[in-house]
Design a protein around this motif. Structure first.
Motif, short mmCIF file in Angstrom:
data_model
loop_
_atom_site.label_atom_id
_atom_site.label_comp_id
_atom_site.label_asym_id
_atom_site.label_seq_id
_atom_site.Cartn_x
_atom_site.Cartn_y
_atom_site.Cartn_z
N ILE A 291 20.00 5.88 -9.14
CA ILE A 291 18.86 6.29 -9.96
C ILE A 291 18.05 7.27 -9.14
O ILE A 291 17.52 6.93 -8.08
N GLU A 292 18.02 8.50 -9.59
CA GLU A 292 17.39 9.54 -8.81
C GLU A 292 15.88 9.57 -8.98
O GLU A 292 15.14 9.88 -8.04
N SER A 293 15.42 9.27 -10.21
CA SER A 293 13.98 9.32 -10.44
C SER A 293 13.32 8.11 -9.81
O SER A 293 13.61 6.98 -10.16
N THR A 294 12.50 8.34 -8.85
CA THR A 294 11.83 7.25 -8.14
C THR A 294 10.34 7.37 -8.31
O THR A 294 9.73 8.40 -8.02
N ILE A 295 9.77 6.26 -8.80
CA ILE A 295 8.32 6.17 -8.92
C ILE A 295 7.84 4.98 -8.10
O ILE A 295 6.80 5.05 -7.46
N CYS A 296 8.63 3.91 -8.11
CA CYS A 296 8.24 2.71 -7.39
C CYS A 296 8.26 2.98 -5.89
O CYS A 296 9.24 3.49 -5.34
N LYS A 297 7.18 2.61 -5.22
CA LYS A 297 7.04 2.89 -3.81
C LYS A 297 7.67 1.83 -2.92
O LYS A 297 7.89 2.09 -1.74
N GLY A 298 7.86 0.64 -3.51
CA GLY A 298 8.47 -0.41 -2.72
C GLY A 298 7.47 -1.39 -2.14
O GLY A 298 7.86 -2.41 -1.56
N ASP A 299 6.18 -1.09 -2.26
CA ASP A 299 5.18 -2.01 -1.74
C ASP A 299 4.47 -2.77 -2.87
O ASP A 299 3.41 -3.37 -2.66
N GLU A 300 5.05 -2.71 -4.07
CA GLU A 300 4.44 -3.43 -5.21
C GLU A 300 4.57 -4.94 -4.99
O GLU A 300 5.57 -5.41 -4.42
N THR A 301 3.59 -5.67 -5.46
CA THR A 301 3.63 -7.14 -5.36
C THR A 301 3.07 -7.75 -6.64
O THR A 301 2.14 -7.21 -7.25
N LEU A 302 3.65 -8.87 -7.01
CA LEU A 302 3.19 -9.54 -8.24
C LEU A 302 1.91 -10.34 -8.03
O LEU A 302 1.19 -10.64 -8.99
#
Length: 785
Positions: A291-302
């Protein structure tokens, strides 16, 4: 399910050296989807082949699910053929408790039967007796609403309407249901439906601005997120919902917050969820594509996010899933703990962990009984149902214009009778149109003093209020019938209690009694004075004329007549009742006999003066005495017979006059009483006829004419007495009889004796033998004229 499975794996005591796995099938809430998934699970192949199982691919030993009853039923029918254990966490329809149809079905949510009973109890708890019902057209809605209806009707309440939501959406039907609810006088509507089916109907109801109703929600939509839109705030505010019990799962919050697609790259559900929640695209290296389109930064938390989806502080069906997983784990634990020779199967054998059938595990699951980490008992009854425990929530609008679901009570069928339903009423916020508990009635309650009269063609809850009849009361509201007051009681003006009746009789203290008493005593004294005058002037011709002894006897009997009327005054007793009519009859008969004898003496005296008359022998004292004795004796016989055959007695008449007890004398036999009066009347008529025929005969001081007058008065009085006596009651009947006694006796006294007393006292010249014989100066004066 995943959390419980991992927690069990970490427990070294529950299933040591055993690894639990799981396979997830999405039924898509369709019957076709659930049947396909079940067949694939049973056969272990992507392409389901009935009655074939590939052990290499299928090692499933129990099924957890499904959510809806409509999909759980076909699933349970199929799994039941193989006695394959199935534990549902949300299917509530009653029929699933039938072990003949669904032998391997169990659930950790109570049966809809108890939910329906609980809803009915809740409705009745608030006094709502006029209720509308709206139900789904599937088994869940139809069976649940039918039980609610039966329970409500059994308790004496009524159903205003019962409408069914169509399977296929219909705008016309939706408008029809909305109009029925709007026009109905029922303020309480029970809805048994799943949220997806109810949503379009509720949209129409909200659009039509239907408000002021109390909605009672079944568990399938009681906390649904579909109705959180602002459009529903006014309509659904104050809704009461039945929900499954809430439970805490230790460590579950941390588990949820720790979820991340970066640490769980194989979890397809988590990937989709993550992108929706954080509105971003994941860039994760996949074997097939990148998946080339990246928006999620990876530091999201619930953690810290407001997500109604999880409801981590209000775990209900989630808690049921948790208990279902642990029920399977404890069953496996019991199975591997079996001792050789103590097994439950043939020859007391035990099942080997590496080689057992699902139906053998089902035996252990249905008999599982343990306490979970919250200390609650988890077990299944003979129908495969858990202990009944429902929560009751209230939909309350928050300042942010959202709903919050506050638990305000619970329903436990296993509790004591007085603790089955508990509701914290002050904590409930009702619809904006109701500041207190709303009322739902077809007809207003009937107050005390009234009874409910059913309306033709309407349910029993629709009625009119009718005041109790005379003599009846109702001392509570909504009385079905009035009750009669006791004999000595009478309703008050409001007909809500009995008061003691007033007793009525002719007493000496009241005005009428005083007047009659005075008249009786005065008349008796006047008679006594007359008798004294006659005794004093007994040697005079006026007294001697026409049998002096009969005059004395007549005066004595008249005095007795006046005095006997006093027996009629005062509270009647058995003694006075037996005496008064007999004394009256005998004494009056004696008086009339004396008058009759006097009249006959005049006739005989005139005819005996003729030459060669055969009546001379009757001119002595014997004939009048014989007449008096004979006539009086016959009346004595009649009166004695009356006392022997049917004696009068004191009676309390409670029916003749409303609100009063008449203390009176019951004359016993009416025939005997009227015989006595008839005999007395016969003597009076004979005396009248004889006196009338002899009124012109020459007689001393014309006594025959006076007797005629007296008997006319006597007969007239007693002829008037009969209709007056029969048309009155109580003390007035007694007063009529006393008046007849006094007036008739006074007539005899005045007509017969007053003229003689006038001569004796004021015309002594007429009281001489010469005047009596028609000689002397008086005769000469007459000739000169």
């Amino acid at each position: 399910m995943i959390f419980a499975t991992q927690e069990i794996q970490r427990d070294p005591k529950l299933l040591p050296n055993i690894t639990l796995g799981y396979v997830i099938y999405d039924s898509c809430s369709t019957i076709a989807g659930v049947l396909e998934g079940t067949m694939r699970l049973l056969t272990g192949q992507r392409k389901a082949t009935p009655n074939y199982q590939c052990h290499a691919f299928s090692s499933a030993v129990a099924v957890i699910g499904d959510t809806y009853s409509s999909t759980s039923i076909p699933m349970a029918r199929l799994l039941g053929l193989y006695k394959f254990p199935q534990i549902s966490y949300a299917a509530t329809v009653k029929v699933l408790s039938d072990k003949n149809q669904f032998p391997s079905f169990l659930r950790t949510i109570p049966s809809g039967l108890y939910q329906s009973i609980g809803i009915a109890h809740l409705v009745l708890h608030f006094g709502w007796i006029w209720v509308g019902i709206l139900s789904d057209s599937n088994d869940y809605g139809l069976q649940g609403s039918l039980i609610v209806k039966e329970e409500i009707v059994k308790a004496g309440a009524c159903i205003a309407f019962l409408e069914t939501i169509p399977t296929v959406y219909s705008e016309k039907k939706s408008e029809h249901i909305s109009e029925i609810i709007r026009k109905s006088s029922a303020n309480v509507i029970v809805i048994f439906s799943i949220d997806t089916d109810l949503y379009p109907i509720m949209e129409v109801i909200a659009r039509n601005n239907v408000s002021g109703k109390v909605w009672v929600a079944s568990d399938d939509w009681a906390q649904s997120s579909l109705f959180t839109k602002k459009d529903f705030l006014k309509t659904l505010q104050g809704t009461l919902g039945f929900v499954v019990r809430r439970g805490d799962i230790s460590g579950f919050n941390e588990f949820i917050y720790s979820l991340s697609p970066y640490t769980n790259p194989d979890d397809l559900f988590l990937k989709i969820f993550w992108e929706i929640v954080f509105d971003c695209k994941l860039q994760i290296l996949d074997t097939n594509r990148t998946i080339e389109s990246t928006i999620c930064k990876g530091d999201e938390t619930l953690e810290g996010m407001k997500m109604d989806f999880f409801k981590l502080n209000d775990l209900r069906n989630t808690y049921n899933v948790y208990n279902a997983i642990y029920a399977v784990a404890h069953a496996l634990h019991d199975m591997i703990s079996c001792r050789h020779g103590e097994g439950p199967f043939d020859n007391s054998t035990c099942t080997m962990m590496h080689n057992f059938e699902p139906w053998q595990l089902f035996y252990y699951i249905k008999n599982a009984h343990f306490r979970n980490k919250n200390g609650e008992e988890v077990f299944f009854d003979m129908h495969g149902d858990p202990p009944v425990h429902f929560g009751i929530i209230n939909w309350q609008v928050t300042p942010e214009n959202t709903f919050r679901y506050l638990e305000v009570g619970h329903f436990k069928s296993s509790a004591a009778d007085n603790e089955t339903l508990t509701v914290d009423i002050p904590a409930i916020l009702w619809n904006e149109d109701h500041g207190k508990i709303p009322r739902s009635l077809c007809s207003e309650s009937c107050s005390a003093g009234y009874r409910k009269a059913p309306q033709t063609g309407q349910p029993v809850c629709c009625f009119s209020c009718v005041m109790c009849f005379q003599g009846e009361i109702s001392n509570q509201t909504d009385s079905i019938e009035c009750v009669k007051c006791p004999k000595d009681g009478w309703p008050n003006e409001r007909h809500d209690k009995c008061v003691k009746k007033e007793t009525e009789f002719l007493s000496y203290e009241e005005t009428l009694g005083m007047v009659l008493t005075t008249a009786s005593i005065f008349s008796a004294m006047a008679t006594a004075v007359t008798l004294i005058i006659f005794l004093k002037y007994h040697h005079t011709p006026v007294v001697k004329a026409n049998n002096r002894e009969l005059s004395y006897l007549l005066l004595f009997s008249l005095m007795s007549c006046f005095l006997c009327s006093l027996i009629f005054i005062g509270r009647p007793t058995h003694v006075t009742c037996m005496l008064r009519q007999g004394a009256f009859g005998i004494i009056f008969t004696l008086s009339i006999s004396c008058v009759l004898a006097k009249t006959i003496v005049v006739v005989i005296a005139f005819n005996a003066s003729k030459p060669d008359s055969s009546l001379r022998k009757y001119t002595g004292q014997g004939l009048p005495k014989s007449i008096v004795i004979l006539c009086t004796t016959l009346q004595v016989i009649i009166c004695i017979s009356l006392l022997i055959v049917s004696p009068p007695f004191q009676d309390e008449n409670t029916t003749s006059v409303m609100g009063r007890i008449l203390i009176e004398c019951n004359e016993g036999s009416p025939v005997a009483f009227w015989c006595m009066l008839s005999y007395m009347g016969l003597l009076a008529i004979v005396s009248l006829l004889v006196a009338f025929l002899s009124r012109k005969l020459p007689d001393s001081f014309n006594e025959a004419k006076f007797i005629t007058f007296s008997m006319v008065v006597f007969v007239s009085v007693w002829m008037s007495f009969i209709p007056a006596y029969l048309s009155t009651q109580g003390k007035y009947m007694v007063a009529v009889e006393i008046f007849a006694i006094l007036s008739s006796a006074a007539g005899l006294l005045l007509c017969i004796f007053v003229p003689k007393c006038y001569i004796i006292l004021f015309r002594p010249r007429m009281n001489t033998r010469d005047y009596l014989m028609g000689k002397g100066v008086f005769m000469n004066e007459k000739r000169l004229r």
